[in-house]
Design an enzyme around this catalytic site. Structure first.
Site, PDB file in Angstrom:
ATOM      1  N   ARG A 109      61.129  33.193  26.435  1.00  0.00           N
ATOM      2  CA  ARG A 109      60.477  31.799  27.165  1.00  0.00           C
ATOM      3  C   ARG A 109      61.369  32.005  28.350  1.00  0.00           C
ATOM      4  O   ARG A 109      62.700  31.665  28.493  1.00  0.00           O
ATOM      5  CB  ARG A 109      61.011  30.840  26.292  1.00  0.00           C
ATOM      6  CG  ARG A 109      60.811  29.402  26.681  1.00  0.00           C
ATOM      7  CD  ARG A 109      61.181  28.280  25.728  1.00  0.00           C
ATOM      8  NE  ARG A 109      61.019  26.678  26.191  1.00  0.00           N
ATOM      9  CZ  ARG A 109      60.043  26.227  26.014  1.00  0.00           C
ATOM     10  NH1 ARG A 109      58.936  26.654  25.392  1.00  0.00           N
ATOM     11  NH2 ARG A 109      60.019  24.890  26.468  1.00  0.00           N
ATOM     12  N   HIS A 136      51.198  29.938  28.105  1.00  0.00           N
ATOM     13  CA  HIS A 136      51.915  29.578  26.911  1.00  0.00           C
ATOM     14  C   HIS A 136      51.003  29.879  25.693  1.00  0.00           C
ATOM     15  O   HIS A 136      50.388  28.868  25.055  1.00  0.00           O
ATOM     16  CB  HIS A 136      52.258  28.160  26.914  1.00  0.00           C
ATOM     17  CG  HIS A 136      53.202  27.733  25.912  1.00  0.00           C
ATOM     18  ND1 HIS A 136      53.873  28.370  24.943  1.00  0.00           N
ATOM     19  CD2 HIS A 136      53.919  26.356  25.670  1.00  0.00           C
ATOM     20  CE1 HIS A 136      54.597  27.742  24.340  1.00  0.00           C
ATOM     21  NE2 HIS A 136      54.495  26.365  24.816  1.00  0.00           N
ATOM     22  N   GLN A 139      51.603  28.205  21.874  1.00  0.00           N
ATOM     23  CA  GLN A 139      50.922  26.664  21.944  1.00  0.00           C
ATOM     24  C   GLN A 139      49.316  26.623  21.694  1.00  0.00           C
ATOM     25  O   GLN A 139      48.839  25.890  20.772  1.00  0.00           O
ATOM     26  CB  GLN A 139      51.291  26.036  23.301  1.00  0.00           C
ATOM     27  CG  GLN A 139      50.776  24.576  23.239  1.00  0.00           C
ATOM     28  CD  GLN A 139      51.768  23.873  22.435  1.00  0.00           C
ATOM     29  OE1 GLN A 139      52.896  23.833  22.327  1.00  0.00           O
ATOM     30  NE2 GLN A 139      51.060  23.094  21.376  1.00  0.00           N
ATOM     31  N   ASP A 231      48.938  17.405  29.468  1.00  0.00           N
ATOM     32  CA  ASP A 231      50.101  17.877  29.359  1.00  0.00           C
ATOM     33  C   ASP A 231      50.834  17.120  30.704  1.00  0.00           C
ATOM     34  O   ASP A 231      50.221  16.377  31.462  1.00  0.00           O
ATOM     35  CB  ASP A 231      50.103  19.059  29.744  1.00  0.00           C
ATOM     36  CG  ASP A 231      51.629  20.237  29.461  1.00  0.00           C
ATOM     37  OD1 ASP A 231      52.459  19.252  29.044  1.00  0.00           O
ATOM     38  OD2 ASP A 231      51.780  21.097  30.040  1.00  0.00           O
ATOM     39  N   CYS A 271      50.905  19.000  24.083  1.00  0.00           N
ATOM     40  CA  CYS A 271      51.818  20.009  23.535  1.00  0.00           C
ATOM     41  C   CYS A 271      53.350  19.187  23.339  1.00  0.00           C
ATOM     42  O   CYS A 271      54.176  19.988  22.693  1.00  0.00           O
ATOM     43  CB  CYS A 271      51.875  21.182  24.652  1.00  0.00           C
ATOM     44  SG  CYS A 271      52.225  20.756  26.380  1.00  0.00           S
ATOM     45  N   ARG A 299      52.422  24.630  15.221  1.00  0.00           N
ATOM     46  CA  ARG A 299      53.152  25.834  15.854  1.00  0.00           C
ATOM     47  C   ARG A 299      53.912  26.678  15.057  1.00  0.00           C
ATOM     48  O   ARG A 299      53.864  28.204  14.966  1.00  0.00           O
ATOM     49  CB  ARG A 299      54.418  25.300  16.767  1.00  0.00           C
ATOM     50  CG  ARG A 299      53.821  24.443  18.040  1.00  0.00           C
ATOM     51  CD  ARG A 299      53.266  25.511  19.006  1.00  0.00           C
ATOM     52  NE  ARG A 299      54.020  26.471  19.467  1.00  0.00           N
ATOM     53  CZ  ARG A 299      55.069  26.378  20.527  1.00  0.00           C
ATOM     54  NH1 ARG A 299      55.194  25.242  21.079  1.00  0.00           N
ATOM     55  NH2 ARG A 299      55.688  27.338  20.682  1.00  0.00           N
TER      56      ARG A 299
END
Length: 323
Positions: A109, A136, A139, A231, A271, A299
């Site tokens: 990450r 991502h 996600q 987002d 998200c 997830r």
């Protein structure tokens, strides 16, 4: 021709575009299977080791990856890199050549996407992008698992993303294209997704019956949508732009008025973490159309499927018959 199970074993996931349409479909099917029958996979990754290096703070990503591998029989090792960027103390090449001798999979990450691609180029074991400034992918897999559960399929679904054309948006566009959805992105001028990612998504959509459209009018973007997604307006690493961005993104706030232009059955997605009453109002985020906590749960299931496929633990899942 190898089956998706065979083709994905040992692979990296740096971008959604790294996988073929059939391979994305295989991840999705296995995620549904794992969620429906977790006990069947309880020891599928027995003694496998996963290391996670995180330069950015995390709740969902860290805990869902740890839970995923722990409940598959493996174990997780977390390394906090928030105070020391990867590659600063030791080269990525040297790190990779050490890690591949100790662990089965590396989860990153990061800020720079190149950190992930460089480590993937050196490490013999799979490398997974758990978020970079460009994409991502984990996600997006969880989000489209949630969409498939809601609508039965993603194919033909009108999926609208409203807001900053950021890393999440990039992976959502690519996944929508892979699964044959109709993706509309509504962003302010100068905040659209990257042109090369749009071109990539459109090329994929041309083979799946999907489509990718960019607009600047949030009402036009949302009109008739089956799914409305947003987002944060300012992603991690761009905090210095908060004051500048706030008035630009104000018309893109997902509120009850904007949602009224979507289909009556439309779902809302985010998200998380959300800035409440900034990019989305409490009324929408906590309302009956919201699927945000289903996304968060998924997830774990999507990442279980991903780990199983990349680490060769998916045998007997039912995907073999697809060849």
């Amino acid at each position: 021709m190898p089956s998706p199970i065979e083709s994905l074993a040992g692979r990296d996931l740096c971008s959604i575009a790294d996988f073929s349409t059939a391979e994305i479909a295989a991840v999705m099917q296995l995620a549904h299977d794992v969620k429906a029958n977790p006990a069947a996979f309880r020891w599928a990754l027995d003694a496998k080791q996963m290391v996670m290096f995180f330069e950015k703070a995390s709740l969902r990503t860290r805990l869902t990856f740890e839970t995923a591998i722990n409940t598959l029989g493996g174990s997780a090792i977390f390394v906090d890199q928030t105070q020391s960027p990867l590659g600063e103390r030791e080269s990525l090449a040297d790190m990779s050549r050490n890690l591949e001798r100790w662990v089965s999979v590396i989860v990153l990450r990061t800020y720079a996407h190149e950190t992930i691609t460089e480590m993937a180029s050196y490490a013999a074991c799979p490398v997974i992008n758990a978020l970079s400034d460009l994409e991502h992918p984990c996600q997006a897999l969880a989000d489209f698992l949630t969409i498939e559960q809601r609508f039965g399929t993603a194919k033909g679904v009108r999926f609208t993303y409203v807001g900053d054309g950021n890393n999440v948006c990039h992976s959502l566009m690519l996944t929508a294209a892979q699964l044959g959805a109709h993706c509309v992105v509504g962003s302010p001028k100068n905040y659209a997704p990257k042109a090369d990612i749009v071109a990539q998504a459109r090329a994929i959509a041309n083979t799946t019956g999907g489509s990718v459209e960019l607009v600047t009018d949030p009402v036009a973007a949302v009109t008739g949508a089956d799914v409305v997604y947003t987002d944060v307006c300012t992603s991690m690493g761009f905090e210095h732009e908060v004051t500048k961005r706030a008035p630009i993104f104000k018309p893109y706030q997902v509120n009850e008025q904007l949602m009224s232009h979507a289909a009556s059955h439309a779902a809302f997605m985010h998200c998380l973490p959300a800035h409440r009453n900034a990019e989305v109002t409490d009324a929408v985020l906590d309302g009956p159309q919201s699927m945000v906590f289903d996304q968060a749960e998924n997830r774990m299931h999507a990442q279980k499927a991903l780990l199983l496929l990349l680490l060769g633990g998916a045998q007997g899942s039912g995907l073999r018959a697809q060849g």
